[in-house]
Design an enzyme around this catalytic site. Structure first.
Site, PDB file in Angstrom:
ATOM      1  N   GLU A  64     -30.739 -86.276 -16.512  1.00  0.00           N
ATOM      2  CA  GLU A  64     -31.965 -85.867 -15.806  1.00  0.00           C
ATOM      3  C   GLU A  64     -33.094 -85.753 -16.811  1.00  0.00           C
ATOM      4  OE1 GLU A  64     -31.803 -82.477 -13.131  1.00  0.00           O
ATOM      5  OE2 GLU A  64     -29.744 -82.956 -12.580  1.00  0.00           O
TER       6      GLU A  64
ATOM      7  N   GLU B 173     -25.142 -78.636 -14.990  1.00  0.00           N
ATOM      8  CA  GLU B 173     -25.918 -77.521 -15.563  1.00  0.00           C
ATOM      9  C   GLU B 173     -25.220 -76.168 -15.499  1.00  0.00           C
ATOM     10  OE1 GLU B 173     -29.890 -77.584 -13.974  1.00  0.00           O
ATOM     11  OE2 GLU B 173     -30.399 -79.349 -15.134  1.00  0.00           O
TER      12      GLU B 173
HETATM   13  C1  BGP Z   1     -32.235 -79.527 -12.396  1.00  0.00           C
HETATM   14  C2  BGP Z   1     -31.226 -79.732 -11.299  1.00  0.00           C
HETATM   15  C3  BGP Z   1     -31.659 -80.650 -10.209  1.00  0.00           C
HETATM   16  C4  BGP Z   1     -33.154 -80.719  -9.974  1.00  0.00           C
HETATM   17  C5  BGP Z   1     -34.023 -80.548 -11.175  1.00  0.00           C
HETATM   18  C6  BGP Z   1     -35.481 -80.283 -10.891  1.00  0.00           C
HETATM   19  O1  BGP Z   1     -32.066 -78.260 -12.932  1.00  0.00           O
HETATM   20  O2  BGP Z   1     -30.010 -80.227 -11.802  1.00  0.00           O
HETATM   21  O3  BGP Z   1     -30.875 -80.400  -9.101  1.00  0.00           O
HETATM   22  O4  BGP Z   1     -33.614 -80.313  -8.784  1.00  0.00           O
HETATM   23  O5  BGP Z   1     -33.554 -79.526 -12.012  1.00  0.00           O
HETATM   24  O6  BGP Z   1     -35.676 -78.937 -10.562  1.00  0.00           O
HETATM   25  P1  BGP Z   1     -36.560 -78.492  -9.328  1.00  0.00           P
HETATM   26  O7  BGP Z   1     -36.021 -79.220  -8.164  1.00  0.00           O
HETATM   27  O8  BGP Z   1     -36.368 -77.016  -9.206  1.00  0.00           O
HETATM   28  O9  BGP Z   1     -37.936 -78.862  -9.678  1.00  0.00           O
END
Ligand code: BGP
Length: 480
Positions: A379, A167
């Site tokens: 993701e 990201e």
């Molecule tokens: C993405 C990241 C992850 C993850 C996910 C969920 O942006 O790559 O590391 O954590 O988001 O976000 P959050 O944990 O803030 O809910």
């Protein structure tokens, strides 16, 4: 549109995690601190969320975790290598026990026929690297290449799929939240764009390294990908959406895939006095890196909506980490370019995240049409408060619904020609959220701990575990 009933042969089903969010063992077996250990300790002190010392203790539970993934039928698993675990000082002497951990994890995955998908960097720069200047100095390019060479040599015979950076657009736009940087850097408006240029160079060097050292190795990078919709058909809103897509998405894809910077974004940065320095030879390196770029990783959670910017409004990053449905979202503003706003046509999760499965179809088709490159979902997922019942069950129908609708959207995109090679939603098992502690859960596997009490981190299968297993067994035929 062609109707496809199941997914292409060889399509990989799995899930994702990142090292600092799940491993724990932050200072065990020779690992030194990384910036996330420090950042999350500060978050813990301020908000009481769990820190990185234990998280969900994957370091000690990896065999059990892989066995559970195998039980679900995974054919891929995306995880990241904790740089400071293998090279505690960023460069220099490796840490034998840390190096061994990833050999063990990869071997365990392969013994269950699960394809490892390795992210090189998921926000966790070693503190030694940070102290040398981190993403704020050109020296990081060489350090990142050193790390990439080290892990490619070490694991290259076992790992085919590599992702360089997680990201990058999020890292750039939230540079102070994802990195340990100085106040001076934080308040220097140009800093994030200069750091982005170094990231592009570091990524390119790593991509070249993968092709040089890994037989049949494939290089990608995982981008956070939200399509930006116009709030209305007013041409000013349409222009704002075009600007937002260029600024937040194309600027990163163009560098990775075409080896160039998006012209309208460069003109904007120049106009705003934000242009970064490009040294002689830099663009050739970025171009060479793009020739080694094989697939794009997509992290898709939501779409965004924008309108024409309010004249004179200052830059603001989006914040939706307030707890509570629809709670207190502040929308992003990029001066003179676009301004975020609510999309009233779609719903949201309890953490104010818009839910828009069709946005995934849009993104996959758009990328395929414009860039002709295979994509891998790295993701996608639903963060929620899950409840462990007294009988050991966890009922998460909201997660099942979210994932089902997104798989259907992916299927529709494939039917329209998109080449999607894998679905690795977030997350394989519960882990530490980047913004809301342990309480915000994404996994198919529940890990029993709270923000205050680590307990024993016992694993339980959620309802979505059984549902996803069925999706995988039927190769996506059974989605109703
Ligand atoms: C993405 C990241 C992850 C993850 C996910 C969920 O942006 O790559 O590391 O954590 O988001 O976000 P959050 O944990 O803030 O809910």
């Amino acid at each position: 549109m062609d109707i496809i009933t199941s997914f292409p042969e060889g399509f990989m089903w799995g899930a994702s995690t990142s090292a600092y969010q799940c491993e724990g063992a932050a200072l065990e077996d020779g690992k030194k601190e990384n910036q996330q250990d420090v950042i999350n300790r500060e978050i813990h002190n301020e908000y009481g969320y769990a820190d990185c010392s234990v998280t969900t203790d994957h370091y000690h539970h990896y065999k059990e975790d892989v066995a559970l993934m195998a039980e679900m039928g995974f054919t891929s698993y995306r995880f990241s290598i904790n740089w400071a675990r293998v090279l505690p000082d960023g460069i220099g002497s490796p840490n034998p026990k840390g190096v061994e951990f990833y050999h063990n994890l990869i071997d365990e995955l392969k013994s269950h026929n699960i394809e490892p998908v390795v992210t090189m960097w998921h926000y966790d720069l070693p503190m030694a690297t940070v102290e040398r200047g981190g993403w704020g100095t050109r020296a990081i390019i060489e350090e990142f290449e050193y790390f990439a060479r080290f892990i490619c040599k070490e694991y290259g015979s076992k790992v085919k799929y590599w992702l360089t950076i997680n990201e990058q657009s999020i890292v750039v736009n939230y540079i102070d939240r994802k990195n340990k940087i100085t106040k001076e850097q934080q308040y220097n408006p140009k800093f994030r764009y200069q750091a982005n240029h170094y990231m592009n160079l570091a990524h390119a060097k790593a991509a070249i390294t993968i092709h040089e050292l890994v037989p049949e190795g494939l290089c990608g990078a995982a981008l956070d990908m939200a399509p930006y919709y116009p709030h209305s058909c007013d041409p000013k809103d349409i222009m704002a959406a075009k600007n937002a897509n260029a600024f937040k998405n194309d600027f990163y894809m163009d560098a990775y895939i075409k080896g160039v910077y998006t012209p309208s974004v460069i003109k904007y940065l120049e106009r705003q006095g934000l242009m970064f320095e490009i040294e002689e030879g830099d663009m050739e390196v970025i171009k060479q890196g793009s020739r080694c770029f094989d697939f794009l990783g997509i992290n898709y959670y939501q779409s965004q909506c924008v309108k024409a910017p309010t004249p004179g409004a200052a830059r603001r990053s989006k914040q939706n980490n307030k707890i509570g449905k629809g709670g207190n979202v502040t929308y992003e503003i990029q001066p003179d370019l676009f301004e975020g706003c609510l999309n009233e046509t779609i719903g949201a999760t309890d953490f104010s995240m818009p839910v828009d499965p069709m946005g995934l179809q849009y993104v996959l088709e758009d990328i395929h049409d414009r860039y002709h490159i295979p994509t891998m979902i790295c993701e996608n997922g639903f963060g929620a408060y899950d409840k462990l019942e007294s009988d050991g069950t966890i009922r998460d129908p909201y997660r099942i619904e979210y994932i089902r609708e997104h798989i259907k959207a992916m299927k529709a995109a494939i039917a329209n020609g998109a080449k999607v090679i894998a679905y690795n939603p977030w997350s394989a098992f519960d882990l530490l959220s980047t913004s809301n502690g342990i309480a915000k859960r994404y996994g198919f596997i529940y890990v029993d701990r709270t923000d205050d009490d680590v307990k024993e981190c016992k694993r339980y299968k959620k309802e979505s575990f059984y549902w996803y297993k069925n999706v995988i067994t039927t190769n996506g035929r059974n989605l109703e």
